[in-house]
Design an enzyme around this catalytic site. Structure first.
Site, PDB file in Angstrom:
ATOM      1  N   HIS A   1       0.834  -1.206   0.000  1.00 45.85           N
ATOM      2  CA  HIS A   1       0.000   0.000   0.000  1.00 45.85           C
ATOM      3  C   HIS A   1       0.867   1.254   0.000  1.00 45.85           C
ATOM      4  CE1 HIS A   1      -3.712   2.288   1.114  1.00 45.85           C
ATOM      5  NE2 HIS A   1      -2.807   3.124   1.615  1.00 45.85           N
ATOM      6  N   GLU A   2       1.860   1.310   0.893  1.00 43.41           N
ATOM      7  CA  GLU A   2       2.704   2.508   0.985  1.00 43.41           C
ATOM      8  C   GLU A   2       3.605   2.651  -0.243  1.00 43.41           C
ATOM      9  OE1 GLU A   2       1.856   4.542   3.112  1.00 43.41           O
ATOM     10  OE2 GLU A   2       0.686   3.227   4.413  1.00 43.41           O
TER      11      GLU A   2
ATOM     12  N   HIS B   1       1.836   4.307  -3.058  1.00 43.45           N
ATOM     13  CA  HIS B   1       1.723   5.762  -2.936  1.00 43.45           C
ATOM     14  C   HIS B   1       2.853   6.496  -3.663  1.00 43.45           C
ATOM     15  CE1 HIS B   1      -1.801   6.437  -0.608  1.00 43.45           C
ATOM     16  NE2 HIS B   1      -1.393   5.797   0.476  1.00 43.45           N
TER      17      HIS B   1
ATOM     18  N   GLU C   1      -5.694   7.467  -1.664  1.00 47.07           N
ATOM     19  CA  GLU C   1      -5.933   6.311  -0.801  1.00 47.07           C
ATOM     20  C   GLU C   1      -6.753   5.220  -1.477  1.00 47.07           C
ATOM     21  OE1 GLU C   1      -4.207   5.933   1.579  1.00 47.07           O
ATOM     22  OE2 GLU C   1      -3.625   7.899   2.326  1.00 47.07           O
TER      23      GLU C   1
END
Length: 750
Positions: free
Chosen positions: A426-427, A430, A449
């Site tokens: 997930h990070e 980003h 997000e």
């Protein structure tokens, strides 16, 4: 000057962005800082390199450099809360022009005009008024020379003539600077130095102890962003580069969003660390962490399939001129960028066996899905227990909560690393969606997000090398868990916090000066809600069902290729028909009306996603058991399956003490990851399983990023022992708890 009463009076939970970015822009920040652990402050200065923008020039930017100002930018003086300080102080009765910067919880001691005559030799024949314009517009091929000249200017003395004196004052949210006799941005000095000191209670940084009880400080991802770390222009459109020199105690390491020069200069009892960034980015992405951490890195080649085949998708870079990795041939075959993992000594082994082991695979999988990694290196830091979320991504650095570290054995099984692996993915996602492609209006955080949540499943499945059926089954199960979480949040949150585009048709609009507000940004409840993650995720799941999942995944690579280095609004992120050759039956107006501009979610059938798991969750209810239950190999139960089991058990009115004991022992619940232990703690509280109250206490102290609403469950039962447990945990967590989290918990407990 003395701090004066602020003029700004936004709605109670809206954050004002005061900077007058339509008049003048900061193109580069040069910070020179010293960290004082004895006083919990950071002192020093920041030199701003400025470029005025007349209305005519601004329209030219709109058309040609969407990296800095998207071509759908609008301005309105009629927006609620937009008539901010920048509007009514942009010129005084005497006609002075004001530079307005976002700033709070900072003591400014001096603002001075910097002497830039040192640039005359670098740019022979250029008039002094044009030197900074020449410097900030140097071609990207000369970026090293440009950084050197920024450094030279950053060390230059101030102009001492009386006529060059700068005046300033501060209010609650801003710093305003003016010069006698200067009435327009074009006449305003192009380079100025602000000398200041942060305050120990400033909201942008956290002064705390790490897990080894050693002092540290880090930028906390606060709702007020970095305005309590240095005066800056916070609106996303104020894209800039920066460089920083940071002095810290010799036994500390300084981590930052930027390229590390690896030059450590001894300065008395301090070391000087230097970083720089060459990609223009919003000031909110600046990140700093200083502490006594150790690091590990992978030195051997990673055994991962080669995903380096890069297609020429026909999209040239459309951002402003900077050194862009997307056009560097040498990096297109780089599956895994250099990386390091930092942690306190006590967590180093766990970080090595979990994060360092997974990181190369996750990075390679992300590169396979999205293309070239936007940044040339990555640091991962395990932050203190009081960190308020599971992770936070910034350029070159990721903060991770200790909750992602599995509490079990030193070398956990693959199927117990789901939380750690998926959060890493997930990070990492980003880096593309949230950093190199950002939302131009901060109220549209779903763009960052929602996309990252959707992509984490795809990247994590590839990192695990799952087959297509395995990946589909895992995706469907996680979709069900997210749907349950979203449904719960929609029932228990205010409707105003459920809207993904709260400004609706006025999204992206700012005042004549460039100031605006971020709706609900200061609402402490908002930071603990997942609505913008989950509702955005389900919108993307719905769209994928319309065009086909594989084609939708291909869209992401094309989208990154076309829009990297730019700020976008929802209408850009949803322009699939421009990138995908398919019959498109939906209109933007329909998507806005159904998904973005109203609370809740539309009545869309998601049975194609979760039918199997919904059916499974209802099997046996209201039916007599005709045969013995099948035997289960508990070691093969995945984290997601175990979470679903515990959530279904939470719907049972009564579970006996013996059932709870058997459940904990059979599934070894004490040693599962934080997602499982969270559901277990909810079961313990609901059924008043006194023997496991120690598990609840450990969770509230160790997993502060996830335990906020568990305090509420302890209080709502109106059980004296549970309420005493909540108060004890709040007292023990003490000052290490995140300020926003503490306010929410205190409302529940006190």
């Amino acid at each position: 000057m003395e701090e004066q009463k602020g003029e700004v009076n936004p709605d109670t939970d809206d954050l004002p962005l005061c900077a007058n970015t339509s008049h003048i822009l900061v193109k580069h920040y040069a910070l020179d800082l010293t960290v004082h652990f004895d006083r919990n402050v950071i002192s020093g200065s920041v030199v701003l390199f400025l470029e005025p923008t007349s209305s005519e020039e601004h329209e030219e930017y709109d058309g040609n450099q969407t990296a800095w100002f998207g071509n759908t930018e609008q301005r309105s003086s009629d927006l609620p809360g937009v008539r901010m300080a920048a509007d009514h102080i942009k010129s005084s009765p005497e006609g002075h022009f004001f530079l307005v910067l976002d700033c709070c919880d900072i003591t400014v001691s001096k603002v001075e005009h910097v002497d830039i005559t040192c640039l005359l030799n670098a740019f022979p024949g250029v008039r002094p008024p044009d030197l900074i314009q020449k410097l900030v517009t140097m071609p990207s091929s000369q970026w090293r020379r440009q950084q050197e000249l920024f450094s030279v200017c950053g060390r230059a003395p101030g102009v001492e003539q009386n006529g060059d004196q700068l005046h300033f004052h501060t209010d609650r949210w801003s710093l305003q600077v003016w010069k006698q006799g200067v009435s327009s941005p074009r006449e305003f000095p192009r380079t100025l130095r602000i000398c200041y000191e942060t305050k120990p209670t400033g909201g942008s940084v956290r002064w705390t102890k790490d897990q080894d009880n050693m002092a540290c400080v880090y930028t906390a991802g606060s709702p007020i962003n970095n305005r309590a770390l240095f005066p800056c222009q916070e609106p996303p459109v104020a894209m800039s580069t920066w460089q920083a020199s940071v002095r810290a105690p010799r036994d500390c390491v300084v981590l930052m969003s930027g390229e590390d020069d690896f030059w450590l200069f001894p300065v008395t009892c301090l070391l000087l660390w230097n970083y720089y960034v060459t990609m223009p980015m919003p000031a909110s992405t600046f990140t700093l962490a200083v502490g006594r951490w150790l690091f590990m890195t992978n030195t051997s080649n990673v055994s991962v399939s080669d995903h380096s085949a890069m297609l020429d998708d026909g999209f040239p870079c459309s951002h402003g001129d900077y050194p862009c990795r997307f056009i560097e041939r040498a990096v297109k075959s780089q599956r895994v960028i250099p990386h390091r993992v930092f942690a306190p000594v006590g967590l180093l082994q766990k970080a090595q066996s979990r994060i360092l082991a997974l990181l190369p695979r996750c990075l390679a999988a992300a590169q396979a899905v999205l293309g070239v990694h936007p940044f040339p290196r990555l640091d991962v830091l395990i932050v203190p227990a009081g960190f308020s979320s599971l992770g936070m991504a910034s350029p070159h650095i990721i903060f991770l909560s200790q909750s992602v570290l599995h509490v079990g054995s030193s070398f956990p099984r693959e199927n117990s690393l789901s939380l750690c692996g998926s959060r890493l993915c997930h990070e990492i996602a980003h880096s593309w969606f949230g950093l190199v492609i950002g939302a131009r209006d901060w109220t549209e955080e779903w763009i960052s997000e929602g996309f990252a949540t959707y992509l984490e499943d795809i990247i994590w499945a590839r990192a695990q090398q799952l087959s297509l059926p395995e990946a589909t089954e895992l995706s469907n199960l996680k979709a069900l868990l997210r749907w349950r979480r979203l449904s719960d949040e929609l029932q228990n949150s205010g409707e105003e916090l459920q809207i993904l585009r709260p400004n609706m048709d006025k999204t992206g609009q700012v005042s004549e000066s460039g100031s605006s507000t971020v709706k609900h940004a200061l609402n402490p409840e908002k930071s603990f809600l997942q609505v913008h993650y989950l509702k955005g995720y389900f919108l993307l799941m719905f769209l994928a069902s319309q065009v086909g999942e594989q084609q939708f995944i291909h869209f992401f690579r094309l989208f990154v290729k076309k829009y990297h280095g730019q700020l976008i609004l929802s209408q850009v992120s949803l322009q699939f028909k421009d990138l995908i050759s398919t019959r498109w039956r939906l209109t933007l107006d329909t998507i806005y009306a159904d998904w973005l501009d109203r609370p809740g979610v539309p009545k869309v059938r998601f049975s194609f996603l979760v039918a199997k798991w919904i059916l499974l969750s209802h099997q046996g209810k209201g039916r007599k058991r005709k045969q013995s239950a099948p035997k289960v190999n508990y070691k093969e139960v995945t984290t997601e399956q175990l979470v679903l089991l515990l959530e279904l058990l939470l719907e049972e009115a009564k579970l006996s003490t013996s059932t709870m004991r058997i459940l904990a022992r059979a599934y070894d619940l004490h040693n599962q990851d934080a997602e499982v232990r969270h559901r277990w703690c909810e079961l313990v509280v609901k059924h008043k399983h006194v023997n496991a109250y120690g598990d609840v206490e450990r969770f509230l102290l160790h997993d502060q990023a996830m335990g906020v609403y568990l305090y509420g469950e302890l209080m709502v039962q109106e059980d004296a022992e549970q309420q005493a447990l909540a108060r004890r945990c709040l007292s023990l967590a003490g000052e290490e708890m995140d300020q926003s989290a503490r306010r929410v918990v205190e409302e529940m407990v006190l």
